[in-house]
Design a protein around this motif. Structure first.
Motif, mmCIF file in Angstrom:
data_model
loop_
_atom_site.group_PDB
_atom_site.id
_atom_site.type_symbol
_atom_site.label_atom_id
_atom_site.label_comp_id
_atom_site.label_asym_id
_atom_site.label_seq_id
_atom_site.Cartn_x
_atom_site.Cartn_y
_atom_site.Cartn_z
ATOM 1 N N ARG A 149 2.676 46.631 29.579
ATOM 2 C CA ARG A 149 1.648 46.028 30.437
ATOM 3 C C ARG A 149 1.972 44.543 30.625
ATOM 4 N N ARG A 150 1.977 44.082 31.873
ATOM 5 C CA ARG A 150 2.434 42.719 32.132
ATOM 6 C C ARG A 150 1.263 41.763 32.277
ATOM 7 N N ASP A 151 1.471 40.591 31.700
ATOM 8 C CA ASP A 151 0.470 39.533 31.790
ATOM 9 C C ASP A 151 1.222 38.217 31.583
ATOM 10 N N VAL A 152 1.029 37.274 32.495
ATOM 11 C CA VAL A 152 1.848 36.058 32.460
ATOM 12 C C VAL A 152 1.699 35.309 31.132
ATOM 13 N N ASN A 153 0.478 35.213 30.654
ATOM 14 C CA ASN A 153 0.263 34.488 29.404
ATOM 15 C C ASN A 153 0.959 35.164 28.231
ATOM 16 N N ARG A 154 0.837 36.487 28.218
ATOM 17 C CA ARG A 154 1.494 37.247 27.138
ATOM 18 C C ARG A 154 3.023 37.089 27.251
ATOM 19 N N ASP A 155 3.540 37.146 28.469
ATOM 20 C CA ASP A 155 4.983 36.963 28.684
ATOM 21 C C ASP A 155 5.438 35.601 28.141
ATOM 22 N N ARG A 156 4.622 34.582 28.416
ATOM 23 C CA ARG A 156 4.954 33.228 27.943
ATOM 24 C C ARG A 156 5.014 33.184 26.415
ATOM 25 N N ILE A 157 4.026 33.832 25.783
ATOM 26 C CA ILE A 157 3.963 33.817 24.312
ATOM 27 C C ILE A 157 5.187 34.525 23.724
ATOM 28 N N ILE A 158 5.520 35.652 24.331
ATOM 29 C CA ILE A 158 6.673 36.407 23.803
ATOM 30 C C ILE A 158 7.975 35.631 24.035
ATOM 31 N N CYS A 159 8.109 35.025 25.199
ATOM 32 C CA CYS A 159 9.304 34.195 25.458
ATOM 33 C C CYS A 159 9.390 33.079 24.421
ATOM 34 N N ARG A 160 8.266 32.464 24.146
ATOM 35 C CA ARG A 160 8.222 31.365 23.176
ATOM 36 C C ARG A 160 8.642 31.863 21.783
ATOM 37 N N ARG A 161 8.184 33.053 21.446
ATOM 38 C CA ARG A 161 8.451 33.623 20.125
ATOM 39 C C ARG A 161 9.948 33.852 19.897
ATOM 40 N N TYR A 162 10.648 34.195 20.985
ATOM 41 C CA TYR A 162 12.061 34.566 20.821
ATOM 42 C C TYR A 162 13.037 33.488 21.295
ATOM 43 N N TYR A 163 12.517 32.335 21.656
ATOM 44 C CA TYR A 163 13.446 31.342 22.237
ATOM 45 C C TYR A 163 13.894 30.272 21.241
ATOM 46 N N GLY A 164 13.462 30.387 20.007
ATOM 47 C CA GLY A 164 13.899 29.420 18.994
ATOM 48 C C GLY A 164 15.300 29.725 18.504
ATOM 49 N N PHE A 165 15.787 28.912 17.578
ATOM 50 C CA PHE A 165 17.121 29.122 17.019
ATOM 51 C C PHE A 165 17.222 30.536 16.458
ATOM 52 N N PHE A 166 18.331 31.201 16.783
ATOM 53 C CA PHE A 166 18.536 32.552 16.259
ATOM 54 C C PHE A 166 20.014 32.820 16.076
ATOM 55 N N ASN A 167 20.358 33.350 14.910
ATOM 56 C CA ASN A 167 21.760 33.693 14.655
ATOM 57 C C ASN A 167 21.819 34.879 13.712
ATOM 58 N N THR A 168 22.581 35.881 14.101
ATOM 59 C CA THR A 168 22.793 37.024 13.211
ATOM 60 C C THR A 168 24.148 37.642 13.504
ATOM 61 N N ASN A 169 24.480 38.712 12.795
ATOM 62 C CA ASN A 169 25.776 39.360 13.041
ATOM 63 C C ASN A 169 25.629 40.357 14.194
ATOM 64 N N PRO A 170 26.502 40.294 15.196
ATOM 65 C CA PRO A 170 26.314 41.156 16.369
ATOM 66 C C PRO A 170 26.403 42.652 16.055
ATOM 67 N N TYR A 171 27.198 43.038 15.060
ATOM 68 C CA TYR A 171 27.360 44.473 14.776
ATOM 69 C C TYR A 171 26.147 45.064 14.048
ATOM 70 N N LEU A 172 25.422 44.210 13.317
ATOM 71 C CA LEU A 172 24.276 44.697 12.545
ATOM 72 C C LEU A 172 22.943 44.312 13.197
ATOM 73 N N VAL A 204 4.183 36.900 11.463
ATOM 74 C CA VAL A 204 5.059 37.842 10.731
ATOM 75 C C VAL A 204 6.314 38.181 11.546
ATOM 76 N N ILE A 205 6.126 38.353 12.856
ATOM 77 C CA ILE A 205 7.275 38.746 13.671
ATOM 78 C C ILE A 205 8.347 37.649 13.635
ATOM 79 N N GLY A 206 7.908 36.389 13.761
ATOM 80 C CA GLY A 206 8.860 35.270 13.711
ATOM 81 C C GLY A 206 9.555 35.175 12.368
ATOM 82 N N THR A 207 8.795 35.330 11.288
ATOM 83 C CA THR A 207 9.374 35.261 9.942
ATOM 84 C C THR A 207 10.355 36.411 9.724
#
Lengths: 251, 250
Positions: A45-68, A93-96
């Motif tokens: 279900r699409r909602d601009v505010n929710r989209d913004r929150i989710i984008c914000r949640r996943y746009y911070g520094f992130f690094n992991t192994n591509p195979y795993l 919790v999701i961010g942590t």
């Protein structure tokens, strides 16, 4: 629990293959992570505010192994789905989960893939190369390709099924057993490459200067051990040229 | 030598052959980090693929094997240097074959006469890889700028922008591989290979030793990576057994 549809699994899988496509020095794989998660977001279900929150949640520094990484992606989608379905997912919790599991998988992947499997496989293809089995080189890499793609596919489903319990999977001692086995296999294969190369040096016709061959081979093997500096291979080529010049003058 | 030699898709340095090789370089540049990471972009498989494409996989093996061994220690952890060994390898192999040279692997048959040229080609590949490092760093800086552009989606929630930015990064990687592949091949054919006969004899002799030093250097690098203390029993076991079998049995 809402199940992951086959269509979503395919979409996440294909997108996750390019997760390093926008790698950058500031936030590493953040854009790739969000790009992967968008395939789930677009199906909800699409909602601009929710989209913004989710984008914000996943746009911070992130690094992991591509195979795993797909263990984590599956787990994240599960948590997002749970939250969507109204199940209790405490704030933050999701961010942590993303950060801690991402780091753990990065560390595990470094040991398993970059220091375990990759040197082993490289030494294996070099061994086949020394034996003149040219096509086998491509076959070995092809087998690895199929294997790692299967791992990514299975990991996505496993991550989704386990959700937060992926943490238990990370504590499984078999990971470290496999890392140890991989490294030992790599050491044996490195020895095999050295042994076969030395045998070829010993077998080679006497038209060339044998002393030069032996001195060059032994010096080559000894140089990195003496230097004890991890120089990039490209600089080792230049260093080898200087060594070759010295040998040319000396012998 | 177990060989399967297909009909060469590219056999002379025409525009179409450069485009085919550029396509290979672009795809393998994507594979190196951005897409799937299958390791076909590693020097040996990339060299063999280029060799097959040009109809001379043996030259691919001759160039790719020492390069692969000496670059085996280049692991994507704990170091900031990347290098562009993929485009450099493709250019080295294609430059040699399209320049009309056949280079057998060292220590095989009557290969001794070509060791000096092989050393020159490998040195060229190493220098091109160093040059490629600068291009990759430039690309990653551009990714950083575009990533920051994506911050706008955090304010307006437009997901299409994020998707466009990621695809732009992927296309940039492909174009970087494609264009550097073609540029490096042209450099090899037009500049690097014609320079060889004009080199001083001492340097030519030293270049003949270079392909012999590199496998040893690669093995030494790997032992250093594993740690001499912990790895020597395993390395020694593999080395002694293989040497004895190869020298006395086979």
């Amino acid at each position: 629990m809402k199940t992951m549809t086959r269509g979503l699994q395919w979409s996440l899988f294909l997108r996750s293959l390019t997760m390093q496509g926008s790698w950058n020095h500031q936030r590493m794989q953040n854009l790739g992570l969000l790009w992967t998660v968008l395939s789930w977001l677009r199906r909800t279900r699409r909602d601009v505010n929710r989209d913004r929150i989710i984008c914000r949640r996943y746009y911070g520094f992130f690094n992991t192994n591509p195979y795993l990484a797909n263990f984590l992606f599956g787990g994240l989608i599960r948590l997002e789905n749970d939250q969507e379905a109204g199940l209790e997912v405490p704030p933050g919790v999701i961010g942590t989960f993303r950060d801690s599991v991402g780091r753990a998988l990065a560390s595990l992947g470094d040991q398993l893939f970059w220091l375990g499997l990759r040197p082993t496989l490289i030494m294996a293809i070099c061994l086949f190369g020394l034996m003149g089995q040219i096509f086998t080189v491509l076959v070995v890499i092809g087998i690895f390709t199929v294997g790692q793609l299967l791992l990514r596919w299975v990991a996505l489903r496993k991550g989704y099924d386990l959700g937060m319990d992926i943490v238990d999977l990370l504590f499984d001692p078999r990971w470290h057993t496999w890392i140890g086995r991989m490294k030992r296999a790599g050491m044996v294969l490195t020895g095999m490459v050295a042994g076969l190369y030395l045998a070829q040096v010993a077998e080679f016709g006497v038209t060339s200067d044998r002393n030069l061959l032996w001195i060059g081979t032994v010096l080559g093997m000894g140089l990195p051990l003496i230097l004890r500096k991890r120089l990039p291979g490209e600089l080792l080529i230049v260093a080898a040229l200087f060594l070759a010049l010295v040998l040319t003058f000396a012998i | 030598m177990a060989l399967w030699v297909p009909v060469a898709l590219v056999s002379d340095p025409t525009l179409s052959s450069l485009l085919v090789l550029g396509l290979l370089a672009g795809i393998l540049a994507l594979d190196d980090t951005a897409l799937a990471q299958t390791w076909f972009g590693q020097p040996l498989p990339a060299a063999v693929l280029t060799g097959y494409l040009c109809g001379d996989p043996l030259t691919g093996l001759a160039v790719g094997l020492p390069l692969q061994l000496v670059l085996a220690g280049n692991l994507p952890i704990g170091q900031t240097f990347t290098g562009d060994s993929t485009s450099a390898t493709i250019a080295a192999v294609a430059g040699a074959i399209l320049g009309g040279r056949h280079l057998p692997p060292v220590l095989v048959g009557n290969s001794e006469g070509t060791w000096q040229l092989l050393g020159w080609v490998i040195l060229g590949a190493g220098l091109l890889s160093l040059l490629g490092h600068l291009l990759i760093q430039g690309e990653r800086r551009a990714n950083g700028i575009w990533m920051l552009e994506g911050l706008r989606s955090l304010r307006d929630g437009r997901l299409g922008r994020i998707e466009r930015l990621h695809i732009r990064c992927l296309l940039t990687t492909f174009l970087r591989g494609f264009s550097s592949g073609i540029l490096f091949i042209l450099l090899m054919i037009r500049v690097w290979m014609p320079l060889f006969p004009h080199l001083p004899p001492t340097l030519q002799t030293a270049l003949g030793t270079l392909p012999l030093l590199l496998p040893g250097l690669g093995v030494g690098t790997m032992i250093e990576r594993y740690g001499l203390k912990s790895s020597w029993p395993w390395v020694a076991a593999g080395m002694i057994c293989t040497f004895l079998v190869a020298h006395y049995v086979v």
